[in-house]
Design an enzyme around this catalytic site. Structure first.
Site, PDB file in Angstrom:
ATOM      1  N   GLY A   1       0.819  -1.206   0.000  1.00 28.35           N
ATOM      2  CA  GLY A   1       0.000   0.000   0.000  1.00 28.35           C
ATOM      3  C   GLY A   1       0.856   1.260   0.000  1.00 28.35           C
ATOM      4  O   GLY A   1       0.548   2.237  -0.693  1.00 28.35           O
ATOM      5  N   THR A   2       1.931   1.238   0.758  1.00 32.11           N
ATOM      6  CA  THR A   2       2.804   2.413   0.840  1.00 32.11           C
ATOM      7  C   THR A   2       3.397   2.738  -0.532  1.00 32.11           C
ATOM      8  O   THR A   2       3.447   3.909  -0.927  1.00 32.11           O
ATOM      9  CB  THR A   2       3.926   2.171   1.865  1.00 32.11           C
TER      10      THR A   2
ATOM     11  N   GLY B   1      -2.640  -5.960  -0.091  1.00 30.77           N
ATOM     12  CA  GLY B   1      -3.126  -7.337  -0.078  1.00 30.77           C
ATOM     13  C   GLY B   1      -3.348  -7.907   1.311  1.00 30.77           C
ATOM     14  O   GLY B   1      -4.355  -8.574   1.567  1.00 30.77           O
TER      15      GLY B   1
ATOM     16  N   THR C   1      10.333  -7.563 -11.785  1.00 27.54           N
ATOM     17  CA  THR C   1       9.691  -8.852 -12.036  1.00 27.54           C
ATOM     18  C   THR C   1       8.465  -9.031 -11.151  1.00 27.54           C
ATOM     19  O   THR C   1       8.514  -8.740  -9.951  1.00 27.54           O
ATOM     20  CB  THR C   1      10.700  -9.995 -11.787  1.00 27.54           C
TER      21      THR C   1
ATOM     22  N   CYS D   1       2.612   4.712  23.741  1.00 34.29           N
ATOM     23  CA  CYS D   1       3.627   3.736  24.105  1.00 34.29           C
ATOM     24  C   CYS D   1       3.655   2.518  23.198  1.00 34.29           C
ATOM     25  O   CYS D   1       4.572   1.738  23.265  1.00 34.29           O
ATOM     26  CB  CYS D   1       3.430   3.301  25.540  1.00 34.29           C
TER      27      CYS D   1
END
Lengths: 305, 404
Positions: free
Chosen positions: B72-73, B200, B237, B325
């Site tokens: 996604g990034t 995914g 690829t 935290c």
């Protein structure tokens, strides 16, 4: 999830001395704005003996904040307040078998609550002496505020300077981009521009004169001692110390104590000491923690037998 | 009882049917899809099938609008960097204060390079002000990037409407839909959305595979240049096994769309209502009437999230928190801060996110342990009175630590 030691988990799941002490005569309340954690420490101090007879904590915070609070109350119970004031955050972390670098501030919060409680008992105002910023260097747990202050105080200009003065960036080097950003910011405030290719600032050191003539064994050991002494202020500033134990051939055995002991930095510090010794004595020397001495000497002994 | 996984917005279990279709592409059809021999024979065909399965799930008009990426990034970065590269005269970007770090940190970085970033604020329910947004659109804006649904609260944003407005102003529109795809129905061909990111592993496919949907005709500049893969729009690829797996996962998400929005939602609703009923001083964050069916984010006042998670974990329950935290950054959740949730509550937010693998009996189990977990931690809290079992009178005034 964090990799907490069993000791941290034990103190979190079954905290000791939870709750406020009834009839407390020393109360410390501190918080860490960067984490949002906060802690109230209540102590019952015997006014005759100044011994802490009871201690209790109330903590709004994460697992390690609760564990740090719990272990602190255990450590200081039975101490006089003067003894208790000598407890460092490193002692708290050690008692927990270590904390992740991002969580060291939890132990700092514990120590500060203690100072605040003692100040409250003595009727004086407690002032916090340090600020805390976002963690930049995860290898050595150095935060942004520390780096900024060092840049201001020492006219640092490059990442290498920052590493020399704070150790930040001296490990995995992943934080160099962040250190550059801090340099850019601070230098801009000073009306200067960050230049990645600038030469590094000189590091002020107590210089030990280089050896020019061959030395006797005693002279050589004295010289080694002299070099170690010159390096001690830096180590002690980090809460650590070094002690010469033995010199066998070209191997120098030392004891790393205090904060240096078991810290990730110990290996790097040893490398630095070794470098300095070789510069001064003009011969190849290997610096080894004394903990490894027995093993090595035995092997050597076995070889002669 | 086996462990209960309620952290599906972080990542999901790979469906075993997905693993099954992937295996031949490791062991038999491992050829490079560009090769001309029998090891690669079925691979190109399998990629085409997967492309069609993704297309179907998001309602794209053409299968060539699907570009496979690594995550996604990567899709997010490709979309935004493409837009600014293709339109060098436009120096502004519109986004929101509650985006994922994949967008926010990229925008922060572009800001340093001289771009102007408009970050739309949200109200206390996490909603955007669409009117304010409309006024920001201009011929200076290179791209708008607004998430379809928020990962922490599940709040859904009106991206279809906002894309219409951007389109009318001649501005490209991208949406990070990693949390929304597979959970709510979408038909991209009926929208003006130009680009959309999919991950995914959020829908039972493996980690390391993503998609950038690129509407045909949208001006585009590749991020990775090299081979001719993905029609030259994403060189490298193809991750064939994962692409095939993602295709299968999309097909299954399509089949389970109703289940997700009825049964999964019913589990979520039962959990959050049960918690609110049994745990005092707790509340649900986000836009309650407009959320993903699988997500609930609950604030437990006066205690801290990581401590709650550790006790949940001990009880065999996995969830996540907006507390400082747990992130490692020492910063409390930017989403909670943007919604102006007070810090004594923001630090105690817990997100439970479901999938079709969860069951009602798991919900009952969580409901059984939750009140005690909260009570144990509140006993330690300086803001809580253990005797009366309620917050101390005027908590913020009763406990005022010296902050640094």
């Amino acid at each position: 999830m964090w990799d907490y030691s069993d000791k941290v988990k034990e103190h979190f799941f079954t905290p000791k001395n939870a709750g406020a002490v009834v009839g407390a005569n020393a109360i410390g309340e501190v918080g860490s704005i960067s984490c949002g954690d906060a802690l109230r420490l209540t102590l019952k101090v015997n006014p005759e003996t100044e011994i802490i007879e009871e201690s209790g904590f109330q903590t709004f915070g994460c697992g390690s904040a609760i564990a740090s609070s719990s272990v602190l109350t255990e450590i200081i119970k039975g101490m006089t307040i003067d003894e208790a004031l000598k407890v460092t955050n490193q002692d708290i972390a050690n008692e927990l078998d270590g904390l992740p670098p991002e969580k060291m501030h939890c132990s700092v919060m514990g120590r500060e609550a203690l100072q605040a409680a003692v100040a409250n008992y003595r009727g004086v105002e407690w002032k916090d002496d340090h600020e805390e910023g976002a963690l930049i260097c995860k290898c050595f747990a150095i935060d942004a505020v520390m780096i900024e202050e060092m840049i201001w105080a020492n006219k640092l200009r490059t990442v290498e300077d920052v590493t020399n003065f704070t150790k930040a960036g001296g490990g995995c080097a992943a934080c160099h981009e962040d250190i550059e950003a801090i340099l850019e910011k601070v230098l801009a405030e000073k009306g200067e521009k960050f230049d990645a290719t600038a030469s590094t600032a000189p590091v002020e050191k107590v210089e030990v004169e280089k050896v020019k003539t061959p030395l006797t064994s005693v002279q050589r050991i004295k010289k080694i001692e002299e070099v170690l002494t010159s390096l001690r202020p830096q180590l002690m500033a980090d809460g650590g110390d070094v002690e010469l134990v033995e010199v066998v051939g070209n191997t120098v055995y030392v004891n790393m104590t205090g904060a240096c002991n078991g810290c990730q930095m110990a290996a790097m510090t040893i490398a630095g000491i070794q470098q300095r010794l070789m510069e001064v004595l003009g011969e190849f020397l290997r610096v080894v923690p004394a903990s490894e001495m027995k093993k090595l000497v035995n092997i050597e002994g076995a070889g002669h037998a | 009882m086996p462990d209960i996984y309620l952290d599906n917005n972080a990542t999901t279990k790979v469906d075993s049917a997905v693993v099954d279709v992937m295996i031949p592409f490791f062991l038999e059809q491992y050829g490079n899809p560009s090769s001309i021999h029998k090891f690669a024979d079925g691979v190109a065909k399998a990629l085409k099938k997967a492309r069609g399965q993704v297309q179907e799930l998001i309602g794209a008009e053409h299968d060539s609008e699907i570009i496979f990426t690594s995550c996604g990034t990567e899709s997010d970065s490709t979309a935004i960097l493409s837009a600014i590269k293709a339109q060098p005269n436009r120096k502004e970007i519109i986004t929101t204060t509650v985006e994922h770090a994949a967008i926010l940190n990229l925008c922060d970085n572009l800001e340093k390079e001289g771009y102007t970033i408009h970050r739309l604020p949200v109200d206390k329910c996490g909603r955007l002000n669409v009117e304010a947004y409309k006024k920001m659109l201009s011929d200076q804006v290179a791209i708008v990037s607004v998430m379809w649904a928020n990962n922490e609260t599940g709040t859904i944003f009106p991206v279809v409407e906002m894309a219409e407005m951007a389109n009318a102003a001649g501005v490209m529109f991208h949406t990070d839909a990693v949390q929304a795809v597979g959970k709510i129905p979408m038909m991209l061909q009926d929208t003006k959305i130009d680009m959309l990111s999919i991950s995914g592993h959020k829908l039972h496919a493996p980690k390391g595979i993503g998609v950038l949907y690129l509407r045909r005709g949208t001006r585009y500049r590749s991020l990775l240049r090299g081979g001719h893969q993905e029609r030259g729009r994403r060189a490298g690829t193809e991750n064939t096994a994962s692409i095939v797996g993602l295709g299968k996962a999309c097909e299954m998400a399509m089949e389970h769309m109703e289940y997700e929005n009825v049964q999964v939602k019913a589990m979520r609703d039962k959990l959050e209502q049960g918690i609110i009923a049994t745990v005092p001083n707790s509340f649900i964050t986000g836009d309650l009437n407009n959320r993903l069916p699988n997500t609930t984010d609950i604030a437990f006042e006066y205690i801290e999230g990581e401590a709650i998670l550790m006790l949940l974990n001990k009880a065999g329950i996995a969830a996540s928190s907006g507390s400082a935290c747990t992130s490692g950054s020492l910063e409390p959740s930017h989403v909670m801060r943007a919604m102006q949730i007070p810090y004594t509550a923001a630090h105690g937010t817990i997100r439970f996110s479901f999938s079709r693998y969860n069951t009602m009996s798991e919900v009952d189990e969580v409901l059984k342990v939750m009140p005690d977990i909260v009570a144990v931690l509140r006993k330690l809290s300086p803001y809580w009175d253990s005797v009366t079992n309620e917050p101390v009178a005027n908590p913020e005034a009763a406990f005022t630590p010296t902050f640094k």
